[in-house]
Design an enzyme around this catalytic site. Structure first.
Site, PDB file in Angstrom:
ATOM      1  N   HIS A 299      49.251 -33.093  -7.767  1.00  0.00           N
ATOM      2  CA  HIS A 299      49.258 -33.223  -6.300  1.00  0.00           C
ATOM      3  C   HIS A 299      50.654 -33.053  -5.673  1.00  0.00           C
ATOM      4  O   HIS A 299      51.046 -33.822  -4.798  1.00  0.00           O
ATOM      5  CB  HIS A 299      48.668 -34.572  -5.900  1.00  0.00           C
ATOM      6  CG  HIS A 299      47.201 -34.731  -6.201  1.00  0.00           C
ATOM      7  ND1 HIS A 299      46.332 -33.672  -6.316  1.00  0.00           N
ATOM      8  CD2 HIS A 299      46.441 -35.850  -6.403  1.00  0.00           C
ATOM      9  CE1 HIS A 299      45.107 -34.131  -6.573  1.00  0.00           C
ATOM     10  NE2 HIS A 299      45.148 -35.432  -6.640  1.00  0.00           N
TER      11      HIS A 299
ATOM     12  N   GLU B  87      37.318 -32.420  -2.996  1.00  0.00           N
ATOM     13  CA  GLU B  87      38.563 -31.732  -2.647  1.00  0.00           C
ATOM     14  C   GLU B  87      38.356 -30.227  -2.787  1.00  0.00           C
ATOM     15  O   GLU B  87      38.416 -29.686  -3.888  1.00  0.00           O
ATOM     16  CB  GLU B  87      39.684 -32.194  -3.576  1.00  0.00           C
ATOM     17  CG  GLU B  87      39.914 -33.683  -3.560  1.00  0.00           C
ATOM     18  CD  GLU B  87      40.558 -34.174  -4.844  1.00  0.00           C
ATOM     19  OE1 GLU B  87      41.708 -33.791  -5.112  1.00  0.00           O
ATOM     20  OE2 GLU B  87      39.912 -34.931  -5.596  1.00  0.00           O
TER      21      GLU B  87
ATOM     22  N   HIS C 265      42.291 -35.407   0.590  1.00  0.00           N
ATOM     23  CA  HIS C 265      41.921 -36.358  -0.457  1.00  0.00           C
ATOM     24  C   HIS C 265      41.247 -37.619   0.081  1.00  0.00           C
ATOM     25  O   HIS C 265      41.523 -38.730  -0.396  1.00  0.00           O
ATOM     26  CB  HIS C 265      43.184 -36.713  -1.249  1.00  0.00           C
ATOM     27  CG  HIS C 265      42.957 -37.042  -2.684  1.00  0.00           C
ATOM     28  ND1 HIS C 265      42.346 -38.209  -3.099  1.00  0.00           N
ATOM     29  CD2 HIS C 265      43.262 -36.354  -3.812  1.00  0.00           C
ATOM     30  CE1 HIS C 265      42.312 -38.233  -4.427  1.00  0.00           C
ATOM     31  NE2 HIS C 265      42.859 -37.117  -4.882  1.00  0.00           N
TER      32      HIS C 265
HETATM   33  C1  BGC Z   1      42.320 -36.085  -9.534  1.00  0.00           C
HETATM   34  C2  BGC Z   1      42.242 -37.337 -10.366  1.00  0.00           C
HETATM   35  C3  BGC Z   1      43.319 -38.266  -9.923  1.00  0.00           C
HETATM   36  C4  BGC Z   1      43.158 -38.557  -8.457  1.00  0.00           C
HETATM   37  C5  BGC Z   1      44.305 -39.352  -7.936  1.00  0.00           C
HETATM   38  C6  BGC Z   1      42.118 -36.466  -8.113  1.00  0.00           C
HETATM   39  O1  BGC Z   1      42.205 -35.345  -7.307  1.00  0.00           O
HETATM   40  O2  BGC Z   1      41.404 -35.135  -9.942  1.00  0.00           O
HETATM   41  O3  BGC Z   1      42.377 -37.051 -11.731  1.00  0.00           O
HETATM   42  O4  BGC Z   1      43.323 -39.456 -10.634  1.00  0.00           O
HETATM   43  O5  BGC Z   1      43.120 -37.368  -7.727  1.00  0.00           O
HETATM   44  O6  BGC Z   1      43.915 -40.469  -7.336  1.00  0.00           O
END
Ligand code: BGC
Length: 381
Positions: A135, A346, A209
């Site tokens: 991310h 997402e 998210h």
């Molecule tokens: C991911 C997860 C991750 C989460 C973070 C998601 O987009 O796929 O693996 O733990 O984001 O909170």
């Protein structure tokens, strides 16, 4: 003893006035207080903005991380209720959040070992998730202050957010100018339009998210939510959740959501992929041609009748069912978010695309414009 009492006397009328003048925004778990978001970070003003459409739906969004703090939509009896997880104060978001409601960039999901090569140059990103980059790195777009402007559009109230990510920020090449417009349309949609431009070749994969829970915004689990994904294939992963490169058919596996299916029905399956994800935490490849806005998924919560459709221009979607939530995040109204009390849809390009030549490219060249649009549309049935 005396001070708190005085505090109460002072705070009481202020609270009453704020409620009277609409200073507080009601959510199912209480109210979101804009004062709890008003602060300067590195000289930039952070605020909480409220969008209300003509049907009374309401979103509160802060320009810190572009976070959707609350989203109130009606149930089948017309009662408004919050449907996203989050916190009551900016400090909580700054302190510790698993990306509740935030914008994600420059790169949504994982890049293997935090490495990629572009124009013959190797780049090393922060390895903030085991060996991988997740991310956007240590300080992704979820942790920066965006410039905000409220807009009144023919579709509904909107918030335009802009941010310039400097060349080399989080070790990504190119100055990336980004714009995200959140619109709460009068058709009861939260529409998110992203755009970005660069001055050097780079990789971009922006997403959003929010952790949705259409029943009670995270007070109970999401296992009874029925999910549909228009997809015949997903991208299997290794134990660190990096795609192997394969596009695997979902038919006959717990990954088949081509017909609406309760998330809890197969979440404890013995499938190796489910073990790797500790539940669902995978990217689905949509059955689609082209890049028009298209319906790709839906989510239904039977007890409230809330129904959410997802439309996007993107080729894939990470469906994450809150496997890492364990009750330590105390959110809005003091709710401790237990295991699988929220789920993320997402819409994005596939994880680790910079290292996967067969995946749709996430490379952006100077002179090109990155765009993506995603719509979360709310109704009841
Ligand atoms: C991911 C997860 C991750 C989460 C973070 C998601 O987009 O796929 O693996 O733990 O984001 O909170």
């Amino acid at each position: 003893m005396f001070t708190p009492r005085r505090g109460l006397v002072v705070v009481g009328p202020a609270l009453a006035l704020a409620i009277f003048f609409g200073g507080f925004v009601r959510t199912s778990s209480g109210q979101v207080n804009p004062e709890a978001f008003r602060r300067k970070i590195d000289g930039a003003q952070v605020e909480l903005y409220t969008l209300k459409n003509k049907n009374g739906l309401e979103a509160t969004i802060t320009n810190y991380g572009g976070i959707v703090v609350s989203l109130s939509v009606p149930d089948k009896n017309g009662k408004l209720g919050d449907v996203v997880l989050g916190y009551d104060t900016l400090n909580d978001y700054i302190g510790n959040t698993p990306y509740f409601g935030s914008l994600i960039g420059r790169y949504g999901n994982r890049i293997a070992k935090g490495r990629f090569t572009i124009s013959g140059v190797d780049y090393q990103l922060a390895q903030n998730n085991a060996e991988n980059s997740l991310h956007g790195g240590r300080k992704g777009f979820d942790k920066v202050v965006w410039q905000a402007e409220k807009l009144d559009t023919p579709e509904g109230p909107a918030l335009k957010l802009t941010y310039t990510s400097k060349d080399g920020e989080e070790n990504y090449p190119g100055t990336l100018g980004c714009e995200v417009i959140y619109t709460l349309t009068n058709n009861n949609e939260l529409k998110i339009q992203y755009a970005a431009e660069t001055d050097k070749p780079t990789f971009v994969n922006l997403t959003h998210h929010s952790y949705f829970n259409l029943k009670d915004a995270g007070a109970s689990d999401i296992l009874g939510h029925e999910l549909m994904i228009k997809s015949d294939k997903f991208t299997p992963v290794d134990k660190d959740l990096i795609p192997t490169g394969e596009l695997r058919p979902v038919a006959g596996t717990p990954f088949d959501f081509s017909k609406p299916t309760a998330i809890g029905a197969r979440v404890e399956s013995d499938d190796e992929q489910m073990k790797f994800g500790r539940g669902y935490d995978h990217n689905w490849v949509f059955n689609r041609q082209g890049k028009e806005l298209e319906l790709v998924a839906s989510l239904y919560e039977p007890t409230t009748g809330r129904f959410m459709e997802v439309l996007t221009t993107e080729p894939g979607m990470q469906f994450y069912c809150g496997n890492f939530l364990d009750g330590t995040n105390k959110g809005k109204g003091g709710t401790a978010y237990q295991h699988r009390t929220g789920l993320c849809l997402e819409t994005q390009h596939f994880p680790d695309s910079p290292n996967q030549p067969d995946f749709p490219t996430t490379e952006l060249q100077p002179g090109e414009k990155y765009t993506q649009t995603t719509v979360y549309r709310f109704s009841t049935k």
